[in-house]
Design a protein around this motif. Structure first.
Motif, PDB file in Angstrom:
ATOM      1  N   PHE A  48     -17.037  -1.496  52.241  1.00  0.00           N
ATOM      2  CA  PHE A  48     -18.478  -1.345  51.895  1.00  0.00           C
ATOM      3  C   PHE A  48     -18.466  -2.107  50.545  1.00  0.00           C
ATOM      4  N   TYR A  49     -19.660  -2.376  50.160  1.00  0.00           N
ATOM      5  CA  TYR A  49     -19.983  -2.888  48.955  1.00  0.00           C
ATOM      6  C   TYR A  49     -21.459  -2.340  48.524  1.00  0.00           C
ATOM      7  N   SER A  50     -21.381  -2.336  47.196  1.00  0.00           N
ATOM      8  CA  SER A  50     -22.916  -2.105  46.708  1.00  0.00           C
ATOM      9  C   SER A  50     -23.488  -2.488  45.541  1.00  0.00           C
ATOM     10  N   VAL A  51     -24.679  -3.278  45.391  1.00  0.00           N
ATOM     11  CA  VAL A  51     -25.291  -3.730  44.222  1.00  0.00           C
ATOM     12  C   VAL A  51     -26.085  -3.018  43.335  1.00  0.00           C
ATOM     13  N   GLY A  52     -26.107  -1.615  44.014  1.00  0.00           N
ATOM     14  CA  GLY A  52     -27.073  -0.683  42.940  1.00  0.00           C
ATOM     15  C   GLY A  52     -27.049   0.641  43.521  1.00  0.00           C
ATOM     16  N   ILE A  53     -27.560   1.612  42.758  1.00  0.00           N
ATOM     17  CA  ILE A  53     -27.577   2.968  43.208  1.00  0.00           C
ATOM     18  C   ILE A  53     -28.240   3.117  44.420  1.00  0.00           C
ATOM     19  N   GLY A  54     -27.501   3.884  45.297  1.00  0.00           N
ATOM     20  CA  GLY A  54     -28.204   3.857  46.960  1.00  0.00           C
ATOM     21  C   GLY A  54     -28.094   2.897  47.744  1.00  0.00           C
ATOM     22  N   GLN A  55     -27.573   1.625  47.164  1.00  0.00           N
ATOM     23  CA  GLN A  55     -27.576   0.566  48.089  1.00  0.00           C
ATOM     24  C   GLN A  55     -26.168   0.354  48.657  1.00  0.00           C
ATOM     25  N   ILE A  56     -25.938   0.526  49.930  1.00  0.00           N
ATOM     26  CA  ILE A  56     -24.771   0.472  50.441  1.00  0.00           C
ATOM     27  C   ILE A  56     -24.783  -0.607  51.421  1.00  0.00           C
ATOM     28  N   SER A  57     -23.920  -1.613  51.563  1.00  0.00           N
ATOM     29  CA  SER A  57     -23.626  -2.507  52.861  1.00  0.00           C
ATOM     30  C   SER A  57     -22.425  -2.391  53.440  1.00  0.00           C
ATOM     31  N   SER A  58     -22.447  -2.129  54.798  1.00  0.00           N
ATOM     32  CA  SER A  58     -21.251  -1.958  55.556  1.00  0.00           C
ATOM     33  C   SER A  58     -20.745  -3.172  55.935  1.00  0.00           C
ATOM     34  N   GLU A  59     -19.428  -3.174  56.139  1.00  0.00           N
ATOM     35  CA  GLU A  59     -18.856  -4.705  56.817  1.00  0.00           C
ATOM     36  C   GLU A  59     -18.293  -4.434  57.909  1.00  0.00           C
ATOM     37  N   VAL A  60     -17.875  -3.288  58.116  1.00  0.00           N
ATOM     38  CA  VAL A  60     -17.163  -3.032  59.489  1.00  0.00           C
ATOM     39  C   VAL A  60     -17.634  -1.466  60.277  1.00  0.00           C
ATOM     40  N   PRO A  61     -17.831  -1.705  61.391  1.00  0.00           N
ATOM     41  CA  PRO A  61     -18.258  -0.133  62.011  1.00  0.00           C
ATOM     42  C   PRO A  61     -17.128   0.466  61.865  1.00  0.00           C
ATOM     43  N   GLN A  62     -17.118   1.773  61.577  1.00  0.00           N
ATOM     44  CA  GLN A  62     -15.948   2.708  61.701  1.00  0.00           C
ATOM     45  C   GLN A  62     -16.573   4.186  61.292  1.00  0.00           C
ATOM     46  N   ASN A  63     -15.466   5.148  61.333  1.00  0.00           N
ATOM     47  CA  ASN A  63     -15.931   6.520  60.847  1.00  0.00           C
ATOM     48  C   ASN A  63     -16.118   6.781  59.494  1.00  0.00           C
ATOM     49  N   SER A  65     -17.955   6.241  55.585  1.00  0.00           N
ATOM     50  CA  SER A  65     -19.073   6.027  54.907  1.00  0.00           C
ATOM     51  C   SER A  65     -18.983   5.944  53.598  1.00  0.00           C
ATOM     52  N   ALA A  66     -19.922   5.486  52.711  1.00  0.00           N
ATOM     53  CA  ALA A  66     -19.961   5.268  51.356  1.00  0.00           C
ATOM     54  C   ALA A  66     -21.050   5.703  50.793  1.00  0.00           C
ATOM     55  N   SER A  67     -21.013   5.924  49.418  1.00  0.00           N
ATOM     56  CA  SER A  67     -22.233   6.401  48.771  1.00  0.00           C
ATOM     57  C   SER A  67     -21.998   6.031  47.234  1.00  0.00           C
ATOM     58  N   ARG A  68     -23.312   5.835  46.672  1.00  0.00           N
ATOM     59  CA  ARG A  68     -23.230   5.379  45.254  1.00  0.00           C
ATOM     60  C   ARG A  68     -24.206   6.319  44.599  1.00  0.00           C
ATOM     61  N   GLN A  70     -24.303   7.378  41.471  1.00  0.00           N
ATOM     62  CA  GLN A  70     -24.741   7.142  40.055  1.00  0.00           C
ATOM     63  C   GLN A  70     -24.362   5.437  40.021  1.00  0.00           C
ATOM     64  N   ASP A  71     -25.077   5.069  38.853  1.00  0.00           N
ATOM     65  CA  ASP A  71     -24.527   3.669  38.567  1.00  0.00           C
ATOM     66  C   ASP A  71     -23.221   3.229  38.801  1.00  0.00           C
ATOM     67  N   ARG A  72     -22.227   3.818  38.054  1.00  0.00           N
ATOM     68  CA  ARG A  72     -20.824   3.785  37.932  1.00  0.00           C
ATOM     69  C   ARG A  72     -20.121   4.573  38.766  1.00  0.00           C
ATOM     70  N   GLN A  73     -20.658   5.011  39.874  1.00  0.00           N
ATOM     71  CA  GLN A  73     -19.688   6.009  40.636  1.00  0.00           C
ATOM     72  C   GLN A  73     -19.836   5.528  42.178  1.00  0.00           C
ATOM     73  N   PHE A  74     -18.711   5.524  42.752  1.00  0.00           N
ATOM     74  CA  PHE A  74     -18.645   5.152  44.152  1.00  0.00           C
ATOM     75  C   PHE A  74     -17.814   5.639  44.930  1.00  0.00           C
ATOM     76  N   ILE A  75     -18.210   6.551  46.155  1.00  0.00           N
ATOM     77  CA  ILE A  75     -17.689   7.450  46.748  1.00  0.00           C
ATOM     78  C   ILE A  75     -17.301   6.991  48.401  1.00  0.00           C
ATOM     79  N   LEU A  76     -15.950   7.229  48.976  1.00  0.00           N
ATOM     80  CA  LEU A  76     -15.806   6.916  50.055  1.00  0.00           C
ATOM     81  C   LEU A  76     -15.436   7.888  50.869  1.00  0.00           C
ATOM     82  N   SER A  77     -16.152   8.410  52.013  1.00  0.00           N
ATOM     83  CA  SER A  77     -16.034   9.676  52.766  1.00  0.00           C
ATOM     84  C   SER A  77     -15.594   9.374  54.300  1.00  0.00           C
ATOM     85  N   SER A  78     -15.141  10.549  54.902  1.00  0.00           N
ATOM     86  CA  SER A  78     -15.335  10.590  56.239  1.00  0.00           C
ATOM     87  C   SER A  78     -15.479  11.957  56.574  1.00  0.00           C
TER      88      SER A  78
END
Lengths: 114, 111
Positions: A48-63, A65-68, A70-78
């Motif tokens: 995943f990559y993110s260019v801003g809060i709430g903006q998530i782009s997924s590179e590969v389909p899978q189980n 997910s990612a969330s952002r 806050q500006d400097r916080q990135f979370i990976l979940s399943s």
């Protein structure tokens, strides 16, 4: 100076359990944020990559997910981990420098799914 | 899509010898970057090359960007045990700034 934190450093989880990995960046504003996975002895797979809060782009389909939240916080979940989710998870940040982005990696989280 | 390939995948080197690892892109790159990952560690940025034919040195490491900006090389002279690790090259995609990483060259050193 900028620093990037990831936790936990290592994690052992049973198949079917949930996952939450956290990454935070200090010392910079509006960074681009990335999640990579590295299987043992292999290269880097962008998840995943993110260019801003709430903006998530997924590179590969899978189980995963990612969330952002806050500006400097990135979370990976399943919601339910699979055996194939085992690996070394790396968070990275970058700031566009004259159209030449350099990425700075965190220390990583080693995940073992049993 | 863009592909970045590295050869060799593994490099076993006698301490004191020289070696070169190569990186090739399927498309022209605006820049190429090299990273080093020590065993058990995370990738660390080493250097960025931008200009066609550019050569940069860091002590015993020499980095070169091809004239066509589609390939790069890393040459290490007088290899030491501190050179052990995996070296990745990476280049940005043609339409965005995400980096495409090569699979890496893993270097081991025989003392």
């Amino acid at each position: 100076s900028q620093t990037i934190h990831q936790w936990p450093a290592t994690l052992v989880q049973p198949v079917g359990s949930p996952l939450s990995l956290e990454c935070t960046v200090e010392g910079t504003s509006n960074p681009n944020l990335y999640w990579y996975r590295q299987a043992a002895g292999r290269g880097l797979q962008l998840l995943f990559y993110s260019v801003g809060i709430g903006q998530i782009s997924s590179e590969v389909p899978q189980n995963l997910s990612a969330s952002r939240p806050q500006d400097r916080q990135f979370i990976l979940s399943s919601k339910k981990l699979l055996l194939s989710d085992s690996g070394f998870y790396l968070c990275a940040w970058s700031v566009l420098e004259q159209v030449r982005e350099t990425q700075y990696f965190g220390p990583g989280t080693r995940l073992l799914v049993l | 899509g863009q592909q970045v390939m590295q050869i060799p995948q593994y490099q076993h080197v006698q301490e004191g010898e020289d070696f070169t690892t190569y990186c090739n892109s399927s498309t022209t790159l605006s820049n190429i970057q090299w990273y080093k990952q020590r065993p058990g560690g995370h990738p660390v940025f080493l250097i960025q090359l931008v200009k066609s034919g550019e050569v940069k040195k860091q002590k015993r490491l020499t980095f070169q960007f091809g004239e066509a900006k589609k390939n790069s090389s890393l040459h290490i002279t007088a290899t030491q045990t501190t050179d052990v690790g995996t070296y990745f090259c990476a280049g940005p995609g043609p339409n965005d700034y995400k980096l495409s990483f090569g699979a890496g060259t893993t270097v081991t050193v025989r003392a």
